[in-house]
Write a protein that holds these residues in place. Structure first.
Motif, PDB file in Angstrom:
ATOM      1  N   TYR A 160      15.000 -27.215 -24.846  1.00 35.42           N
ATOM      2  CA  TYR A 160      14.295 -26.780 -26.050  1.00 35.42           C
ATOM      3  C   TYR A 160      13.763 -27.982 -26.811  1.00 35.42           C
ATOM      4  O   TYR A 160      14.212 -29.109 -26.621  1.00 35.42           O
ATOM      5  CB  TYR A 160      15.195 -25.938 -26.953  1.00 35.42           C
ATOM      6  N   VAL A 161      12.765 -27.727 -27.635  1.00 36.49           N
ATOM      7  CA  VAL A 161      12.209 -28.733 -28.526  1.00 36.49           C
ATOM      8  C   VAL A 161      12.031 -28.070 -29.890  1.00 36.49           C
ATOM      9  O   VAL A 161      11.705 -26.886 -29.973  1.00 36.49           O
ATOM     10  CB  VAL A 161      10.871 -29.313 -27.982  1.00 36.49           C
ATOM     11  N   ILE A 162      12.275 -28.826 -30.937  1.00 37.82           N
ATOM     12  CA  ILE A 162      12.098 -28.316 -32.299  1.00 37.82           C
ATOM     13  C   ILE A 162      10.811 -28.906 -32.863  1.00 37.82           C
ATOM     14  O   ILE A 162      10.595 -30.118 -32.797  1.00 37.82           O
ATOM     15  CB  ILE A 162      13.294 -28.689 -33.193  1.00 37.82           C
ATOM     16  N   GLU A 163       9.955 -28.040 -33.398  1.00 37.97           N
ATOM     17  CA  GLU A 163       8.702 -28.460 -34.019  1.00 37.97           C
ATOM     18  C   GLU A 163       8.676 -27.962 -35.456  1.00 37.97           C
ATOM     19  O   GLU A 163       9.414 -27.053 -35.824  1.00 37.97           O
ATOM     20  CB  GLU A 163       7.505 -27.873 -33.267  1.00 37.97           C
ATOM     21  N   PHE A 164       7.783 -28.556 -36.235  1.00 40.89           N
ATOM     22  CA  PHE A 164       7.622 -28.156 -37.628  1.00 40.89           C
ATOM     23  C   PHE A 164       6.206 -27.641 -37.844  1.00 40.89           C
ATOM     24  O   PHE A 164       5.236 -28.294 -37.468  1.00 40.89           O
ATOM     25  CB  PHE A 164       7.930 -29.321 -38.572  1.00 40.89           C
TER      26      PHE A 164
END
Length: 130
Positions: free
Chosen positions: A24-28
């Motif tokens: 997973y990757v967290i983006e804003f």
């Protein structure tokens, strides 16, 4: 729901079946709201293969404004595209008099598979102008 709890539900409790691997990757977003993109590899028995499989897990419905008014307000304010088009020609998504995101889109009664490499999920029609 926190990401850790979501991943636990997916991986340990098998919400989608047996997960072999995940990343997973967290983006804003523009409004500084974090969101995660999660890629799962499911075992062959758990793979989602049909429209019915998709409909078991994916829903494109707005919360009921009568039973959960606060959630309805949050979702329609933060997660619904628009207004644009003839209602708001100055919207940032407008290019040459058209929405560059192709909104408004027609509501679908049934999930469609592999239509121009796009998945269309059945939606519940809801008139927001009431």
């Amino acid at each position: 729901m926190k990401l850790k709890e979501l991943l636990e539900g997916i991986c340990k409790h098998g919400i989608f079946g047996t997960v072999l691997t995940y990343i997973y990757v967290i983006e804003f977003q523009k409004r500084d709201l974090p969101h995660a993109h999660i890629l799962l590899t499911l075992d062959s028995e758990s793979k989602i293969r049909t429209k019915d499989d998709i409909d078991k897990f994916v829903s494109a419905e707005l919360p009921d404004p009568c039973t959960d008014h606060r959630l309805f307000q949050i979702v329609t304010k933060c997660m619904v595209h628009g207004p644009c088009g003839t209602i708001n020609i100055n919207s940032p998504c407008m290019r040459d008099g058209q929405c560059c995101k192709s909104f408004p889109k027609q509501f679908k009664d049934d999930t469609e598979e592999n239509v121009n490499d796009t998945l269309f999920i059945a939606e519940e029609t809801l008139n927001l102008s009431k």
